[in-house]
Structure formats: C-alpha cells, structure tokens
Scaffold this active site. Sequence first.
Site, PDB file in Angstrom:
ATOM      1  CB  ALA A 154     -21.244 -13.061 -17.008  1.00  0.00           C
ATOM      2  CE  LYS A 155     -23.986  -8.780  -8.929  1.00  0.00           C
ATOM      3  NZ  LYS A 155     -22.650  -8.406  -8.429  1.00  0.00           N
ATOM      4  CB  VAL A 156     -21.423 -16.301 -13.230  1.00  0.00           C
ATOM      5  CG1 VAL A 156     -21.724 -17.794 -13.095  1.00  0.00           C
ATOM      6  CG2 VAL A 156     -21.568 -15.864 -14.683  1.00  0.00           C
ATOM      7  CE1 TYR A 160     -19.947 -11.258  -6.349  1.00  0.00           C
ATOM      8  CE2 TYR A 160     -20.558 -12.472  -8.324  1.00  0.00           C
ATOM      9  CZ  TYR A 160     -20.321 -11.276  -7.680  1.00  0.00           C
ATOM     10  OH  TYR A 160     -20.447 -10.090  -8.371  1.00  0.00           O
TER      11      TYR A 160
END
Length: 299
Positions: A154-156, A160
């Site tokens: 998942a690009k949560v 980052y």
Amino acid sequence: MQYYDASTIIYYDGKFVHATEAKTDLYSQSLHYGIAVFEGIRAYNTVSGQAKIFKAAAHFNRLQRSSELVHIPYEYSNEQLIEVSYELLDRNGLQDAYIRPLIFCGPNMGLGKTSEAHIMICVWQWPALLGEKLIRVVTSPYERPNPKGFLMEAKVSGHYVNSILAGQDARDRGYDEALLLDLNGNVAEGPGANVFFEKDGKLFTPPLGNILPGITRATVLHICKERNIEVEERFFKPEEMKGADAAFFCGTAAEVVGWESYDDIPFAKSWKTTSSKIIQEAYKSLVIEKQKDYSTVLA
C-alpha cells in the site's frame, strides 16, 4: 519549489477549485496519524503532440487497492478520475506534468478506521526527482519497515516518514540519495524508488515483500523481457552491488536514473556501455510513445 500559485486549479471532492481556496479539517485523522493514501503519476507530451498519462489505469487501481487495504472508503470511479486528471492538465495548461491524487480522512481523533474520506488531485511541473546525471548513493542507517508491521504493497502517506529520514540523512552526508536495507540486511529500495544492479549483462532486483511493487519497476521488467535482458529477482546483500557493472533507481518521480557510485565505490563499467543505459533510453522512448507501446502492461 513552487507547486501552485493563485491561478492553479485542483480537483477537490468533486469540484475544480483554486488551490489557494481549498481548505481541510485540522482534526483530520490523516493529518494527525498519517493515515492517507496517494499516487505519483506522470503525464508526458508524446511524439504525437498530445499529453498522455503513463499507465493511468494501473496507478488509479493501485490507489484504490491502497485505500481498501487501510480501510479508507473509496467511492470513486477510476475511469472518471482519469478523465479528471486529463481535465486538470488542460485547465492548468500542462502536458509534461506530475499528477498527485490523495485520499485522506475526515475528522477523527480516534485510532479506529474512518467513515469519511476526501479526494484531492493536483498537477505541477516537476523534473526527474534525482535529476538527469549519475548519482552518488550511500547505505542508509534507516531500515525499511518490517513487513509484518506495515502493509508494504500500500502507498500510505505515513510510510514516507521513513523515506524522508533516509533521504535527508544521505544528503546531509553529501550524497544524492540513500539505499535502504530490510530487517535482514538485504537490499530493499531507495526512499522513493526501486533498485536494480547489473553484473555481466544480467540484472538483479529485490523480490516483492519488503518493497513497494513499483509500476515503473514492472515496466523495467517488461522492457527487459522484450529486449532479452536477463533479470533475476532475489535477495542480496549490499556487498554484492559494490563494484558491480552498474546500478539504477526507477520510479515514477525518479524515472530511470543511473548511479555513479555506491558507498564511494565506483562501478566497473562506463554507464554508457551497459544494459542499464539501454533500459533507461527505452523507458524514455516508451513514455513519449516514440517506439513500441508498452501501455497495456499493468494498464
């Protein structure tokens, strides 16, 4: 860098509005806890003279998947969001541009899943994240998160923080970018890009599990298949990369960028003589549709 001005138009919860007029709730669960999902997408001015969003369907499908994995409501049509993205490019007079969709939560100070979500899509001109020159890379003291503690596919947004810490540490030490290892000391990825290295004409890249399944990474794998460049997906230690023939990062923001050195050790071959350089040029041609169209891959 200025991302917007008084004339910039964004898409916010079903409406096109000026970026300077958009407002959000300071009690948003996303703002306080980092629970939001996003995509990084690029549009290119193709050889036909028309703007084309590269792998638009793949990106919005991943946005939906990320949202579902972290239990954020996703009540949007991806086909409509692609149309919105093209209209945003047109309204802002852009062709070569970066597109950022963001799904974020409404007010919620609790730690349970949200029942309210919002969407924002913005566009801006953004050159390749790491530039066009070969870069100097250093091993980061920060590790990629344990995949048992996070949803790595998942690009949560909150993930980052790890990337920002690693990238800033590298730049503070005089390097261009960081390389993160996993909890077992294997090479994982860069702060915002997947990694490949080359030895004797063969490429190696970490397998899925501890890394984000990059759309650019999948494109590179397909380019290699089309050009009969052998690739092996396996775990490896950083020592195996040092003194290899070449290495590169790949990602939507970074595109394909070669390395000058790793931990101050240069690579054995001139970048211009490597298969990695061929892949870089093939990717550049692909995104502007200069040669065979790979757009059906992951689309």
